[in-house]
Motif scaffolding. Sequence first.
Motif, PDB file in Angstrom:
ATOM      1  N   ALA A  93      16.723 -11.768  46.971  1.00 33.51           N
ATOM      2  CA  ALA A  93      15.571 -11.003  47.423  1.00 33.51           C
ATOM      3  C   ALA A  93      15.303  -9.851  46.470  1.00 33.51           C
ATOM      4  O   ALA A  93      16.219  -9.285  45.891  1.00 33.51           O
ATOM      5  N   ALA A  94      14.015  -9.517  46.328  1.00 33.54           N
ATOM      6  CA  ALA A  94      13.610  -8.451  45.412  1.00 33.54           C
ATOM      7  C   ALA A  94      12.762  -7.415  46.140  1.00 33.54           C
ATOM      8  O   ALA A  94      11.596  -7.217  45.827  1.00 33.54           O
ATOM      9  N   SER A  95      13.330  -6.773  47.126  1.00 37.66           N
ATOM     10  CA  SER A  95      12.723  -5.671  47.885  1.00 37.66           C
ATOM     11  C   SER A  95      11.670  -6.126  48.884  1.00 37.66           C
ATOM     12  O   SER A  95      11.807  -5.909  50.094  1.00 37.66           O
ATOM     13  N   SER A  96      10.612  -6.758  48.411  1.00 36.78           N
ATOM     14  CA  SER A  96       9.476  -7.066  49.284  1.00 36.78           C
ATOM     15  C   SER A  96       9.847  -7.991  50.436  1.00 36.78           C
ATOM     16  O   SER A  96       9.418  -7.784  51.573  1.00 36.78           O
ATOM     17  N   GLU A  97      10.631  -9.002  50.165  1.00 34.99           N
ATOM     18  CA  GLU A  97      10.892 -10.058  51.138  1.00 34.99           C
ATOM     19  C   GLU A  97      11.496  -9.549  52.442  1.00 34.99           C
ATOM     20  O   GLU A  97      11.172 -10.024  53.524  1.00 34.99           O
ATOM     21  N   VAL A  98      12.383  -8.578  52.334  1.00 35.98           N
ATOM     22  CA  VAL A  98      13.132  -8.149  53.519  1.00 35.98           C
ATOM     23  C   VAL A  98      12.862  -6.701  53.925  1.00 35.98           C
ATOM     24  O   VAL A  98      13.444  -6.216  54.892  1.00 35.98           O
ATOM     25  N   SER A  99      11.981  -6.006  53.204  1.00 35.06           N
ATOM     26  CA  SER A  99      11.735  -4.608  53.573  1.00 35.06           C
ATOM     27  C   SER A  99      10.251  -4.260  53.561  1.00 35.06           C
ATOM     28  O   SER A  99       9.674  -3.926  54.601  1.00 35.06           O
ATOM     29  N   PRO A 164       7.197  -3.455  44.600  1.00 37.12           N
ATOM     30  CA  PRO A 164       7.386  -2.121  44.015  1.00 37.12           C
ATOM     31  C   PRO A 164       6.418  -1.842  42.869  1.00 37.12           C
ATOM     32  O   PRO A 164       5.990  -0.698  42.678  1.00 37.12           O
ATOM     33  N   GLN A 165       6.080  -2.889  42.105  1.00 33.64           N
ATOM     34  CA  GLN A 165       5.129  -2.717  41.008  1.00 33.64           C
ATOM     35  C   GLN A 165       3.751  -2.320  41.539  1.00 33.64           C
ATOM     36  O   GLN A 165       3.079  -1.443  40.982  1.00 33.64           O
ATOM     37  N   HIS A 166       3.321  -2.954  42.613  1.00 32.86           N
ATOM     38  CA  HIS A 166       2.053  -2.614  43.255  1.00 32.86           C
ATOM     39  C   HIS A 166       2.102  -1.186  43.788  1.00 32.86           C
ATOM     40  O   HIS A 166       1.173  -0.392  43.579  1.00 32.86           O
ATOM     41  N   LEU A 204       2.248  -3.774  35.482  1.00 38.26           N
ATOM     42  CA  LEU A 204       3.545  -3.249  35.911  1.00 38.26           C
ATOM     43  C   LEU A 204       4.422  -4.446  36.242  1.00 38.26           C
ATOM     44  O   LEU A 204       4.074  -5.275  37.086  1.00 38.26           O
ATOM     45  N   THR A 205       5.562  -4.549  35.558  1.00 37.35           N
ATOM     46  CA  THR A 205       6.436  -5.693  35.756  1.00 37.35           C
ATOM     47  C   THR A 205       7.878  -5.271  35.516  1.00 37.35           C
ATOM     48  O   THR A 205       8.170  -4.089  35.379  1.00 37.35           O
ATOM     49  N   ALA A 206       8.789  -6.232  35.473  1.00 36.29           N
ATOM     50  CA  ALA A 206      10.201  -5.929  35.247  1.00 36.29           C
ATOM     51  C   ALA A 206      10.478  -5.759  33.758  1.00 36.29           C
ATOM     52  O   ALA A 206       9.961  -6.529  32.944  1.00 36.29           O
ATOM     53  N   ASN A 248       9.419   8.281  41.447  1.00 37.14           N
ATOM     54  CA  ASN A 248      10.630   7.459  41.377  1.00 37.14           C
ATOM     55  C   ASN A 248      10.467   6.210  42.229  1.00 37.14           C
ATOM     56  O   ASN A 248      10.486   6.289  43.463  1.00 37.14           O
ATOM     57  N   ILE A 249      10.267   5.088  41.605  1.00 39.04           N
ATOM     58  CA  ILE A 249      10.205   3.798  42.301  1.00 39.04           C
ATOM     59  C   ILE A 249      11.071   2.806  41.538  1.00 39.04           C
ATOM     60  O   ILE A 249      10.919   2.639  40.332  1.00 39.04           O
ATOM     61  N   VAL A 250      11.992   2.171  42.241  1.00 37.41           N
ATOM     62  CA  VAL A 250      12.827   1.137  41.632  1.00 37.41           C
ATOM     63  C   VAL A 250      12.792  -0.110  42.504  1.00 37.41           C
ATOM     64  O   VAL A 250      12.497  -0.046  43.703  1.00 37.41           O
ATOM     65  N   GLN A 251      13.083  -1.212  41.886  1.00 34.20           N
ATOM     66  CA  GLN A 251      13.189  -2.480  42.605  1.00 34.20           C
ATOM     67  C   GLN A 251      14.645  -2.870  42.682  1.00 34.20           C
ATOM     68  O   GLN A 251      15.378  -2.753  41.707  1.00 34.20           O
ATOM     69  N   TRP A 252      15.088  -3.297  43.869  1.00 35.97           N
ATOM     70  CA  TRP A 252      16.480  -3.731  43.987  1.00 35.97           C
ATOM     71  C   TRP A 252      16.530  -5.236  44.252  1.00 35.97           C
ATOM     72  O   TRP A 252      15.619  -5.820  44.827  1.00 35.97           O
ATOM     73  N   TYR A 253      17.602  -5.836  43.771  1.00 37.75           N
ATOM     74  CA  TYR A 253      17.865  -7.249  44.013  1.00 37.75           C
ATOM     75  C   TYR A 253      19.093  -7.375  44.906  1.00 37.75           C
ATOM     76  O   TYR A 253      20.094  -6.673  44.702  1.00 37.75           O
ATOM     77  N   SER A 254      19.015  -8.246  45.879  1.00 43.62           N
ATOM     78  CA  SER A 254      20.148  -8.459  46.780  1.00 43.62           C
ATOM     79  C   SER A 254      20.204  -9.924  47.189  1.00 43.62           C
ATOM     80  O   SER A 254      19.207 -10.646  47.091  1.00 43.62           O
ATOM     81  N   ILE A 255      21.367 -10.353  47.628  1.00 43.17           N
ATOM     82  CA  ILE A 255      21.563 -11.748  48.010  1.00 43.17           C
ATOM     83  C   ILE A 255      21.633 -11.852  49.537  1.00 43.17           C
ATOM     84  O   ILE A 255      22.318 -11.065  50.193  1.00 43.17           O
TER      85      ILE A 255
END
Length: 286
Positions: A93-99, A164-166, A204-206, A248-255
């Motif tokens: 997941a990259a932030s958007s999916e679960v938050s 997060p990019q948006h 805005l991208t990674a 300050n905006i960051v994107q997190w990755y989680s499993i």
Amino acid sequence: MRSIFKWLSLSAVAAGGFAGVAAAQGYPAKPIRFVITYPAGGGSDYTVRPIAQKLSERWGQPVFVDSRPSGSAMIGTDFVARSAPDGYTLMLAASSEVSMNVVLFKKMPYDPVRDLQPVTLVGTTPPILLAHPSLPVKSVKELVALARAKPGALSYGSIGTGTPQHFAGELMNATFRIDMVHIPYKGAAPALIDIVGGHIPLALTAPTVAIPHVKAGRLRGLAVTSAQRSGAIPDVPTIAESGAPGFNIVQWYSIWMPAKPPREAGRSETRNRSPPREESSPGVFC
């Protein structure tokens, strides 16, 4: 990097709440599906593939990446939520999916709290603000000046609505009192194709997928959105140091994995376990 592979291979099954099933079947006894919710060639793809490769080596079973993009990352996430909670379906997941989607959409096909359970944090990365070389700006300050002189004339691409990019683009609009038009894409790869081709002036991208284009001169890196500069591209300043203190905006990755009833045991274990602090790898996530 090695610590996260050790953490996943030794703890993911037990922490995921299906230790009994795994023990009975000699987990893993068949290939594992690793779902990403964005197209191949983007930040999620670059992040998940080395993890999948190492897990495959450790487990002795294929771990294949399954890209299921579109729908603001909800199509792939819903697939995972509806999958059997047997340990053979994972999701990056990259932030958007679960938050973020929870607060953006009134109706969702899944409930992240009810239908999914976390395994571990993978890492964080700041979005990077890119400009096509034809745009006459080389800094955020020059971009702001141009945007103020031409309200609504500039557009920026992102990896999708609610990402997060948006959010970073809209925060720039609010912070600098400008009006850049948002163009959502179905991931970083199609957004990069269009900005490199000159079809959009900004994106805005990674950083992971953008750095080769910046180093080759095909794109300009104007800024990263985190509070501190990225170790992967330290010459690119932050938006915070470019006239917006505190930006300050960051994107997190989680499993994540599908939830398994009864959920109490699995959820309590995963919430109380913390992955190793040295898990992040600048070579992959920054």
